[in-house]
Scaffold this active site. Structure first.
Site, PDB file in Angstrom:
ATOM      1  N   LEU A   1       0.583  -1.250   0.050  1.00 21.22           N
ATOM      2  CA  LEU A   1       0.130   0.155   0.215  1.00 21.22           C
ATOM      3  C   LEU A   1       0.763   1.107  -0.024  1.00 21.22           C
ATOM      4  O   LEU A   1       1.948   1.349   0.686  1.00 21.22           O
ATOM      5  CB  LEU A   1      -0.785  -0.036   1.237  1.00 21.22           C
ATOM      6  CG  LEU A   1      -1.994  -1.208   1.523  1.00 21.22           C
ATOM      7  CD1 LEU A   1      -2.541  -0.967   2.532  1.00 21.22           C
ATOM      8  CD2 LEU A   1      -2.807  -1.318   0.131  1.00 21.22           C
TER       9      LEU A   1
ATOM     10  N   ILE B   1       0.306   5.863  -0.833  1.00 21.91           N
ATOM     11  CA  ILE B   1      -0.692   7.103  -0.532  1.00 21.91           C
ATOM     12  C   ILE B   1      -1.874   6.992  -1.539  1.00 21.91           C
ATOM     13  O   ILE B   1      -2.852   7.215  -0.993  1.00 21.91           O
ATOM     14  CB  ILE B   1       0.214   8.264  -0.469  1.00 21.91           C
ATOM     15  CG1 ILE B   1       0.895   8.572   0.687  1.00 21.91           C
ATOM     16  CG2 ILE B   1      -0.700   9.469  -0.707  1.00 21.91           C
ATOM     17  CD1 ILE B   1       2.020   9.590   0.597  1.00 21.91           C
ATOM     18  N   GLY B   2      -1.411   6.598  -2.658  1.00 14.09           N
ATOM     19  CA  GLY B   2      -2.761   6.386  -3.575  1.00 14.09           C
ATOM     20  C   GLY B   2      -3.717   5.392  -3.297  1.00 14.09           C
ATOM     21  O   GLY B   2      -4.956   5.976  -3.241  1.00 14.09           O
ATOM     22  N   HIS B   3      -3.376   4.424  -2.316  1.00 23.27           N
ATOM     23  CA  HIS B   3      -4.385   3.438  -1.980  1.00 23.27           C
ATOM     24  C   HIS B   3      -5.091   4.146  -0.812  1.00 23.27           C
ATOM     25  O   HIS B   3      -6.400   3.758  -0.537  1.00 23.27           O
ATOM     26  CB  HIS B   3      -3.588   2.235  -1.451  1.00 23.27           C
ATOM     27  CG  HIS B   3      -3.050   1.241  -2.505  1.00 23.27           C
ATOM     28  ND1 HIS B   3      -1.954   1.122  -2.371  1.00 23.27           N
ATOM     29  CD2 HIS B   3      -3.704   0.640  -3.447  1.00 23.27           C
ATOM     30  CE1 HIS B   3      -1.681   0.211  -3.421  1.00 23.27           C
ATOM     31  NE2 HIS B   3      -2.786  -0.051  -3.936  1.00 23.27           N
TER      32      HIS B   3
END
Length: 282
Positions: free
Chosen positions: A33, A35-37
């Protein structure tokens, strides 16, 4: 936060929330994971009552076995992150739980799977379609959240949901970038420092091309200049740089500001294959 390895225990937990008329949001991931997730999770928490994150590295969408073996797997760290940000449920099935037998079904998405990622990764979108169908059937979310960075995958999933009448809303969350422009990706973990710098050529080429198109330069000229940017970066090998209709993925020969369009690109940086895209008109 509850962690489930099986459909049975997951569904028992979800039934309680459904009986309380809670809305359920699903964020499908393959782990590692970033930051986009977390932006997907943030949007899910804002939009639904109960957030389910799935973590499953789906083998059927990897046309390259070596890529599957090298895909980052950081489950313990992922669970710690999700617990801290207040996710309600995590579904982390083993292969046998998702594929008790090898799927015989083959999905055909027409043009959507014949160009760009479909052309360079044969069978990839069949695997994506099957695993997303399974997750939607298992979780039965009210809303499922996907990242715009995988733009062709988003188009595939929207077609899947429409054609098979899944009762779910698809919410697409914009690409999240580092301060230098690099799109967050789990595969970035495999880049060494020199490769991370070289990888910036993807976003540089996209933003350059968007700027040039919007000031009236013709697409062929813009594309040739973007290709030259890739050729000037010795650690990169460009696969494609194309202007497309983001819904049909028809490759466009010219830019029309009255129409929806996005630029999509894929390139190897060292041994790591990265993709990115940028809406011009959306």
């Amino acid at each position: 936060m509850k962690v489930h390895l099986t459909k049975k225990t997951l569904n028992s937990d979800l039934l309680i929330f459904r009986n309380d008329r809670k809305t359920i949001g699903l964020v499908p991931t393959m782990g590692a994971l970033h930051i986009g997730h977390l932006e997907l999770v943030k949007k899910a928490k804002e939009s639904t009552d109960v957030v389910v994150v799935s973590i499953y590295v789906n083998p059927t969408q990897f046309n390259n076995p070596a890529d599957f073996e090298k895909y980052p797997k950081t489950l313990d760290k992922d669970l710690e992150i999700l617990d801290k940000i207040g996710v309600d449920i995590v579904f982390t099935p083993e292969n046998q739980e998702i594929y008790p037998s090898n799927p015989k079904l083959r999905l055909n998405f027409g043009l959507l799977e014949e160009v760009l990622e479909g052309a360079f990764r044969p069978g990839h979108f069949n695997g994506v379609g099957i695993v997303v169908s399974k997750l939607l059937n298992i979780v039965k979310p009210d809303v499922a959240f996907f990242g715009q960075k995988d733009l062709q995958q988003v188009a595939i999933i929207k077609r899947l949901v429409s054609d098979l009448s899944f009762d779910v809303k698809i919410d697409v969350v914009r690409t999240v970038r580092e301060a230098n422009g690099l799109a967050f990706s789990s595969r970035n973990m495999r880049l060494n420092p020199d490769e991370r710098m070289a990888a910036l050529v993807l976003s540089k080429a996209l933003f350059f091309a968007k700027s040039e198109l919007l000031r009236g330069v013709d697409w062929l000229t813009v594309k040739n200049q973007a290709v030259q940017l890739f050729e000037s970066e010795p650690l990169c090998r460009l696969e494609y740089f194309e202007l497309v209709d983001p819904n049909t993925f028809k490759i466009l020969e010219s830019f029309d500001p009255r129409d929806l369009s996005s630029i999509c690109t894929a390139a190897y940086v060292g041994e790591v294959r990265l993709i990115d895209n940028l809406p011009i008109i959306d």
